[in-house]
Scaffold this motif. Structure first.
Motif, mmCIF file in Angstrom:
data_model
loop_
_atom_site.group_PDB
_atom_site.id
_atom_site.type_symbol
_atom_site.label_atom_id
_atom_site.label_comp_id
_atom_site.label_asym_id
_atom_site.label_seq_id
_atom_site.Cartn_x
_atom_site.Cartn_y
_atom_site.Cartn_z
ATOM 1 N N SER A 56 6.725 7.629 8.894
ATOM 2 C CA SER A 56 7.446 8.345 7.838
ATOM 3 C C SER A 56 8.141 9.599 8.344
ATOM 4 N N ASP A 57 7.463 10.399 9.143
ATOM 5 C CA ASP A 57 8.042 11.651 9.629
ATOM 6 C C ASP A 57 9.044 11.449 10.760
ATOM 7 N N GLU A 58 9.065 10.273 11.352
ATOM 8 C CA GLU A 58 9.938 10.029 12.501
ATOM 9 C C GLU A 58 11.286 9.436 12.120
ATOM 10 N N LYS A 60 13.661 10.517 10.387
ATOM 11 C CA LYS A 60 14.795 11.458 10.418
ATOM 12 C C LYS A 60 15.507 11.452 11.767
ATOM 13 N N ASP A 61 14.814 11.045 12.839
ATOM 14 C CA ASP A 61 15.407 11.003 14.177
ATOM 15 C C ASP A 61 15.996 9.635 14.520
ATOM 16 N N THR A 65 18.759 4.166 8.542
ATOM 17 C CA THR A 65 18.152 4.742 7.338
ATOM 18 C C THR A 65 16.895 3.950 6.967
#
Length: 79
Positions: A56-58, A60-61, A65
């Protein structure tokens, strides 16, 4: 619909990394997806990401999408 999906812990998810067991699972936004049949997740690795984890936190990189998860079936809920 989510209520019929089984619950899995982070420890159970971690075992589905393509190394300890043949399953290749990843979690995103509380759902667990089976990536075992994806050619992009060979041996439990997808670029610098490893299976058996909550990604989930990764995202963005990533160059894509969250829509990428629509291609895969949610098989469980991460608790």
């Amino acid at each position: 619909m989510d209520s019929i999906l089984p619950n899995y812990t982070k420890a159970q998810l971690a075992l589905r990394n393509g190394q300890d067991r043949p399953e290749i699972w990843v979690a995103y936004q509380g759902k667990i997806y089976d990536m075992s049949h994806s050619r992009l997740w060979k041996n439990g690795k997808h670029y610098e990401h490893w299976a058996g984890q909550d990604l989930s936190d990764e995202l963005k990189d990533a160059p894509h999408t969250a829509q990428v998860f629509e291609k895969y079936q949610a098989i469980g809920i991460l608790i």
